[in-house]
Enzyme design. Sequence first.
Site, short mmCIF file in Angstrom:
data_model
loop_
_atom_site.label_atom_id
_atom_site.label_comp_id
_atom_site.label_asym_id
_atom_site.label_seq_id
_atom_site.Cartn_x
_atom_site.Cartn_y
_atom_site.Cartn_z
N LYS A 35 0.84 -1.21 0.00
CA LYS A 35 0.00 0.00 0.00
C LYS A 35 0.87 1.26 0.00
CE LYS A 35 -0.27 -0.04 5.06
NZ LYS A 35 -1.13 -0.36 6.23
N TYR A 260 13.21 31.97 7.29
CA TYR A 260 12.04 32.61 7.91
C TYR A 260 12.24 32.76 9.41
CZ TYR A 260 9.37 31.85 3.60
OH TYR A 260 8.91 31.87 2.31
C1 LIG Z 1 -0.52 -1.45 6.92
C2 LIG Z 1 -1.16 -2.71 7.38
C3 LIG Z 1 -0.38 -3.86 7.58
C4 LIG Z 1 1.12 -3.86 7.51
O1 LIG Z 1 1.61 -3.58 8.81
P1 LIG Z 1 3.17 -3.46 9.05
O2 LIG Z 1 3.29 -3.14 10.50
O3 LIG Z 1 3.62 -2.35 8.17
O4 LIG Z 1 3.76 -4.77 8.68
C5 LIG Z 1 -1.03 -5.04 7.89
N1 LIG Z 1 -2.38 -5.07 8.03
C6 LIG Z 1 -3.16 -3.99 7.87
C7 LIG Z 1 -4.62 -4.11 8.05
C8 LIG Z 1 -2.56 -2.76 7.55
O5 LIG Z 1 -3.33 -1.67 7.41
#
Ligand SMILES: *Cc1c(COP(=O)(O)O)cnc(C)c1O
Length: 391
Positions: A35, A260
Site C-alpha cells: 500500500k 524565515y
Molecule cells: C498497513 C497494514 C499492515 C502492515 O503492517 P506493518 O506493520 O507495516 O507490517 C497489515 N495489516 C493492515 C490491516 C494494515 O493496514
Amino acid sequence: MTKSLSQLKVDAAAIAANTRWFADRTAGGLLAVVKADAFGHGDVVRTVTRAGATWLGVATLDEAFRVRAVDANTPLICWLTSPSDDFDAAVRQRIDVAVPSAAHLHALAAAGRRAGVAARVHLHIDVGMGRDGTPVGEWSPLCSIARHHERTGAVDVVGIMGHLSSADLPGSPQTRIEGMVFANALRTAVRRGLRPRVRHLAATAAIITGAAKGHNLARIGAGLYGIDPSNTSDVLMPALELTTRVVHAHGARAHTGVGYGHDYVTAGPTRLALLPLGYADGLPRSAAGRAEVLIRGRRRPLVGRFSMDMVVVDTGTDSVQPGEPVTVFGTGDDGAPTVTEWARWAGTIPHEIVTGIGTRVTRVPNVDVPSATERPAPVPHREKVAHGSLA
Ligand SMILES: *Cc1c(COP(=O)(O)O)cnc(C)c1O
C-alpha cells in the site's frame, strides 16, 4: 523532462532480502503489503513475489487495481473500501475484499451475483484495534450472513482477518487478549459453517516479536522496507537513499540570520549551502534544529526553518561548492543519517518519513538486483492453503 537533482534510490535487493527473511519466519504464506506506493518505494511487486511473497495486500481498491495491472495472478486483497466501491471490477479482476460490515457483504454479494462468480471476501474482526473491522458484538450475525451468501454462490469466504493494536510492545497483555478474540472469532466462524482457508492476524511487529499465534498468513509491510516497529531486531535492511546536490553556497558572516524568522543565527563566520529539498518534498519541518545531512563524508546540520522547497546547511569550514552531492538519508553504512534518525528528529515513526517523499524527487530503482540464477525458484502463483484444523 530533466531529471531532478534530488533522487530517491530504491534498493530492490534489500527489499528481496527482507522479504526472504520474513518468508523464512512465517509458517503459512507471506502477504506483502504494498500500500501507499509500497511505503514510498514504488513498484516492488515483482521483487517481493520472486522473493517468496505468496499474497499481495493494499488498503484501497484503487491501489488493488494498480497492482493487478502489473500482476495478474497473485492473490490480492484490499481492506479499506466503502460499500459504494466498484466491487464489480473487484470480482472481475479477482481482487479479494476485506469485509468490516454487513453493508459491505451485501454489496459484494450483489456484485458476485451480477458477475456469476463468487466475490472473494475476508471477514475482518476488530480484535481490539478500535478502528476498522467488525465489532465483536456484530461478528456472529456477520458470519451467518456470509454463510447465507456463500450458500447461494454469491460470495466465497476465503479468509478471516484481524489486526493487532500493540504487537510492537513485546509481551503486551493486550496482544494476548487480542489473540484470544481472534481465536474466538475463528471458532464462531466455523460454527456458522464457514471454512476460511487463510487466517491472518500478524503484521511486521508480531512476526518479529513472536506475538501472534493461530494464523497461517502474515501481512508484512514495514519489515519489507527495513522498518522494525518494535525496535528489537537489527537484521532488516533499509532500502531507500535520498540524495540531492548543493545548488548554491556562499560564505556568511557571524550573526547572519538564516531563513524565515531567523530561527538560526550564525555564531561565527561560516559557509552556508542551499539544498533543493523542502517540506513539500517530505523533509518534516518538525526536524529543524536537529536534522543533519552528509556532505564530503561529514555530518552537517540543517539550519533555520525548513522552507517548502529548500533548506540550508551550515557547512562550517568546508568550502562546499554547488553541484556537490549530499546524502539526506541512506543505509547509514557511510555515516549518512538513517530514516530512523529522521523519524526521531521529527518526533514521528519511520513509516511517515518513507511515505512522505514528494513527487518532485526522481525515483531511481537500482539495477543491482541479483540475476534469476542467483535467486531461489519463483514461487508459484497460487493461493497457499491452510494446513490443520480451524477448530
Ligand atoms: C498497513 C497494514 C499492515 C502492515 O503492517 P506493518 O506493520 O507495516 O507490517 C497489515 N495489516 C493492515 C490491516 C494494515 O493496514
